[in-house]
Design a protein around this motif. Structure first.
Motif, short mmCIF file in Angstrom:
data_model
loop_
_atom_site.label_atom_id
_atom_site.label_comp_id
_atom_site.label_asym_id
_atom_site.label_seq_id
_atom_site.Cartn_x
_atom_site.Cartn_y
_atom_site.Cartn_z
N GLY A 1 40.97 26.13 113.33
CA GLY A 1 40.25 25.22 112.44
C GLY A 1 39.40 25.94 111.41
N TYR A 2 38.99 27.17 111.72
CA TYR A 2 38.17 27.93 110.77
C TYR A 2 38.89 28.17 109.46
CZ TYR A 2 40.95 32.05 111.97
OH TYR A 2 41.98 32.94 112.14
N LEU A 3 40.24 28.23 109.50
CA LEU A 3 40.99 28.47 108.26
C LEU A 3 40.87 27.29 107.30
CD1 LEU A 3 44.21 30.25 109.54
CD2 LEU A 3 42.36 31.21 108.16
N HIS A 4 40.85 26.08 107.83
CA HIS A 4 40.64 24.92 106.96
C HIS A 4 39.17 24.84 106.55
CE1 HIS A 4 44.45 22.71 108.53
NE2 HIS A 4 44.73 23.58 107.57
N SER A 5 38.29 25.26 107.44
CA SER A 5 36.87 25.19 107.14
C SER A 5 36.49 26.10 105.97
CB SER A 5 36.06 25.56 108.38
OG SER A 5 34.68 25.39 108.15
N ILE A 6 37.11 27.28 105.86
CA ILE A 6 36.76 28.17 104.75
C ILE A 6 37.22 27.61 103.41
CG2 ILE A 6 36.82 30.21 106.23
CD1 ILE A 6 39.48 30.96 104.96
N THR B 1 37.10 24.11 102.80
CA THR B 1 36.49 22.79 102.58
C THR B 1 34.98 22.77 102.69
OG1 THR B 1 36.77 22.22 104.93
CG2 THR B 1 38.56 21.61 103.42
N ASP B 2 34.40 23.66 103.49
CA ASP B 2 32.98 23.54 103.82
C ASP B 2 32.10 24.38 102.90
OD1 ASP B 2 33.24 21.72 105.89
OD2 ASP B 2 33.71 23.28 107.34
N THR B 3 30.81 24.17 103.09
CA THR B 3 29.80 24.95 102.41
C THR B 3 28.65 25.17 103.38
OG1 THR B 3 28.41 25.09 100.41
CG2 THR B 3 28.58 22.93 101.48
N GLY B 4 27.64 25.95 102.98
CA GLY B 4 26.48 26.14 103.84
C GLY B 4 26.81 26.85 105.14
N ARG B 5 26.13 26.38 106.21
CA ARG B 5 26.24 27.06 107.50
C ARG B 5 27.64 26.96 108.09
NH1 ARG B 5 24.55 31.39 109.94
NH2 ARG B 5 24.38 31.16 112.22
N LYS B 6 28.32 25.84 107.93
CA LYS B 6 29.68 25.70 108.46
C LYS B 6 30.61 26.71 107.81
CE LYS B 6 29.57 20.80 109.74
NZ LYS B 6 30.19 19.47 109.52
N LEU B 7 30.46 26.92 106.52
CA LEU B 7 31.30 27.90 105.84
C LEU B 7 30.99 29.30 106.34
CD1 LEU B 7 33.33 28.69 103.64
CD2 LEU B 7 31.43 28.66 101.99
N GLU B 8 29.72 29.62 106.56
CA GLU B 8 29.35 30.94 107.05
C GLU B 8 29.98 31.23 108.41
OE1 GLU B 8 25.15 31.24 107.11
OE2 GLU B 8 24.91 31.04 104.93
N LEU B 9 29.93 30.25 109.32
CA LEU B 9 30.49 30.46 110.65
C LEU B 9 32.00 30.64 110.59
CD1 LEU B 9 28.40 27.82 112.65
CD2 LEU B 9 28.11 30.30 112.62
N ALA B 10 32.68 29.89 109.69
CA ALA B 10 34.13 30.04 109.54
C ALA B 10 34.49 31.41 108.98
CB ALA B 10 34.68 28.93 108.64
N VAL B 11 33.69 31.91 108.04
CA VAL B 11 33.95 33.24 107.46
C VAL B 11 33.72 34.32 108.51
CG1 VAL B 11 33.17 34.90 105.74
CG2 VAL B 11 33.50 32.51 105.09
N ASN C 1 33.99 30.01 98.06
CA ASN C 1 34.86 28.83 98.19
C ASN C 1 34.62 27.96 96.96
OD1 ASN C 1 36.54 26.78 99.11
ND2 ASN C 1 35.00 25.89 100.47
N HIS C 2 35.33 28.25 95.88
CA HIS C 2 35.09 27.58 94.61
C HIS C 2 35.89 26.27 94.52
CE1 HIS C 2 38.97 29.36 93.83
NE2 HIS C 2 39.04 28.78 92.64
N GLN C 3 35.38 25.35 93.72
CA GLN C 3 36.04 24.05 93.53
C GLN C 3 36.49 23.47 94.87
OE1 GLN C 3 38.98 25.56 90.61
NE2 GLN C 3 38.04 24.15 89.12
N ARG C 4 35.61 23.50 95.85
CA ARG C 4 35.96 23.19 97.23
C ARG C 4 36.35 21.73 97.45
NH1 ARG C 4 31.92 20.70 100.06
NH2 ARG C 4 29.90 20.51 99.02
N GLN C 5 36.07 20.85 96.51
CA GLN C 5 36.34 19.43 96.70
C GLN C 5 37.75 19.03 96.27
OE1 GLN C 5 33.02 17.86 94.49
NE2 GLN C 5 31.73 17.70 96.30
#
Length: 668
Positions: A407-412, A414-424, A501-505
């Motif tokens: 799931g971390y691969l999709h998180s990097i 789509t996410d930002t903030g702390r969730k993105l950091e944990l996925a990275v 993670n640019h243009q993440r939306q």
């Protein structure tokens, strides 16, 4: 509000017992209509099959439509365009059973059903009415159904509101029903539907079938009133009704009817072959409502049609074996043909007892008379379906397991903030033995997001999740933290790594990946020895590593470059580009521009979302077989891939052999 008996308060339940014990009812005070007779008590097979309604203020309200009581004048026969009534029949139907009623459908539907030989009549719940009176409380003129509506066996209802008509409401004397309106319009449909509920509940409980073309639910407030000398007097007793009020089950079952529109539809459950003819009708028409999925976790409700997002837009509600059924459909086109097919093919299969003529022609198919080999094949078919369902459930579980693990691969993406950091962090731990979460050890002073300690080298990592492109400050912020670490660890090799993670939306393939960083940002990174990388590039590389078993080193090496990180693994050597693809021969032609390629070499194709690899089995130049193709030549290579994957211009690489990577294996 109106309640079904199953949801009434204790006070209302006491009223029920008292009123049901009475054999003679007093004159209806809510309408001033004729005396109410005790309605027939139905021994229902469904809990919602009731013969009573409840009013919030006036208590028990029992409707006996066969006597024309409650809000409806004595039923009259509807006249057709030629002056004849529904009761006048010039031609006997081919099939006396079932009796079919079409409510608020076009005339061509009635014509088609009659021409197919069915015993059909038409009816209406009325229409919204544009009045000449002021906004506020408007009088509701009654719109009775045909006199035999209580004896129908198949009822087809279109919930789409008929066109509004201008209507002059003259002053009335006596009692009446009023609807709350702020737009100088009134709608008689919900209250007329409510009045039909008792009769329709009885039809359904006794095995009848309803076909409903769904429309959004509209709820209105009605009140008892009196008009004298042109002045209305509306009391405080309230009665709520909506455009789904004609059956109690639509209140007792939590269907979650919601307004939504669209045109893309598909069959959701095709295990029953009798439903398959519907698939050809889903390409035209639209849906205007959706239904809540959690409500379908029982044996009575089956979703049969879904939209492109797998939301239910059509469903089947069934009771016990001898109870009725309700088929809820979207607003499909060609309803005349659809209704004929339903009456001839699907409904006889669904409720054979209603179609004695049709069942009589197929009695040999019933289990009591079917041939033994056929019964054995049918049982084998059922076992095959059950086994397939078990396998599908197992595959779904495996899919969910893989998604949970990766799931971390999709998180990097789509996410930002702390969730993105944990996925990275999870992503970088694939390549580096020691990834430190710097934010977790902060003492209140701002510092880098992550820190990688790789032997004598330290990599300071900054992570950004952005709706747009990174700014100058986003790209150079890592310099502040890398300089601080260099001062703290004198002589240490400290580098910076910016992951964005640019243009993440928006979907990654729709992002401006090539220009994720400006030319100036790339130049600054080259001059100050730090690395710029997008999470999309990181995703593609990790996916390629998983697909082809690359050692971690071929990606780890990329993260210590200066400037924008290459999105190609380090063991790929440029060969050329795809020039053309021949689908019939499964051959791709490549313009060789770099290192030569030979039969037996392994090629890689850098596709937009992944990397594909294959070994060269055979190769031709100018229609002649060759073993080697050099720079400047166009070689035709047999491939296992297709044209949609190997598009013109796709970059081609030679996959170089890679030695074992002990450090990577230790981190995996």
């Amino acid at each position: 509000m109106c309640y079904s008996p199953g949801s009434s308060t204790k006070k209302s339940r006491d009223r029920v017992k008292a009123n049901r014990a009475a054999t003679v009812r007093e004159r209806a005070t809510i309408t001033g209509g004729p005396c109410l007779r005790p309605a027939l008590r139905i021994q229902a097979t469904w809990p919602w099959a009731e013969d009573a309604l409840y009013c919030e203020d006036s208590g028990f309200l029992q409707c006996d439509l066969s006597s024309g009581a409650i809000l409806m004048s004595e039923p009259t026969e509807h006249s057709a365009a030629d002056g004849t009534s529904h009761a006048e029949t010039t031609d006997s139907p081919r099939y006396a059973k079932p009796k079919v009623m079409l409510i608020d459908l076009d005339d061509d539907c009635l014509t088609a059903v009659k021409e197919a030989g069915f015993n059909a009549v038409a009816g209406t719940f009325g229409a919204p009415i544009l009045t000449n009176g002021p906004s506020g409380w408007q009088n509701v003129p009654p719109e009775p159904l045909p006199t035999n509506h209580t004896e129908q066996e198949v009822v087809v209802v279109d919930l789409t509101a008929p066109a509004s008509e201008a209507h002059h409401v003259p002053p009335l004397a006596g009692d009446g029903i009023f609807v709350k309106s702020w737009t100088r319009s009134s709608d008689q449909r919900p209250i007329n539907m409510l009045l039909c509920r008792v009769a329709f509940n009885r039809i359904l409980a006794c095995g009848g079938v309803f076909v409903v073309f769904a429309a959004p639910r509209e709820k209105l407030e009605y009140r008892n009133g009196r008009v004298q000398a042109g002045r209305e007097s509306v009391d405080t007793r309230r009665l709520w009704a909506d455009t789904w009020s004609f059956l109690s089950l639509f209140e007792s079952m939590d269907l979650g009817i919601r307004r939504d529109t669209g045109e893309e539809m598909k069959l959701y459950n095709v295990a029953d072959h009798a439903l398959r003819p519907l698939s050809g009708l889903l390409t035209s028409g639209q849906f205007t409502t959706t239904f809540r999925w959690p409500a379908y976790r029982n044996n009575e409700i089956t979703p049969i049609i879904a939209n492109k997002y797998d939301q239910c837009v059509g469903l089947l509600l069934e009771g016990e074996k001898h109870a009725g059924a309700v088929l809820v459909l979207p607003q499909l086109s060609n309803r005349a043909g659809l209704l004929v097919r339903l009456l001839q093919e699907y409904l006889p299969h669904l409720r054979p007892g209603l179609f004695p003529d049709f069942v009589g022609q197929r009695w040999a198919e019933q289990p009591e008379y079917e041939l033994q080999p056929v019964l054995e094949l049918q049982e084998k078919k059922r076992k095959t379906i059950r086994k397939a369902e078990e396998q599908i459930n197992q595959l779904d579980a495996e899919i969910q397991d893989h998604r949970s693990q990766s799931g971390y691969l999709h998180s990097i993406l789509t996410d930002t903030g702390r969730k993105l950091e944990l996925a990275v962090i999870t992503s970088l731990e694939i390549f580096f033995a020691k990834v430190i979460d710097a934010d977790a050890e902060t003492d209140g002073n701002p510092q880098e997001d992550l820190r990688i300690e790789d032997g004598s080298q330290m990599i300071v990592v900054e992570i950004k999740g952005l709706a747009g492109q990174p700014t100058e400050s986003d790209a150079i912020q890592v310099l502040k933290y890398s300089s601080r670490r260099m001062r703290e660890h004198k002589g240490a090799d400290v580098r910076g790594l910016v992951i964005v993670n640019h243009q993440r939306q928006i979907p990654p393939l729709d992002r401006d990946n090539e220009n994720a960083f400006t030319a100036q940002q790339v130049t600054d990174a080259e001059q100050n020895a730090y690395t710029l990388v997008t999470t999309w590039d990181l995703f593609r590389l990790i996916r390629g590593m998983q697909d082809h078993g690359w050692p971690a080193r071929v990606i780890r090496d990329l993260m210590i470059c200066s400037g924008r990180m290459p999105a190609i693994p380090s063991h790929y050597e440029p060969v050329g580009k795809v020039a053309r693809f021949w689908p019939e021969a499964k051959v791709v032609s490549i313009d060789v521009e770099g290192a030569p390629v030979a039969v037996g070499d392994r090629l890689a194709y850098a596709c937009p979302s992944c990397f594909l690899e294959e070994e060269i089995k055979s190769m031709e130049i100018d229609n002649g077989p060759v073993e080697l193709a050099s720079s400047g030549q166009r070689a035709g290579i047999e491939t296992v891939f297709d044209k949609s994957q190997l598009r013109k211009g796709t970059l081609v690489y030679h996959v170089l052999p890679t030695p074992a990577d002990p450090s990577a294996e230790a981190t995996d």
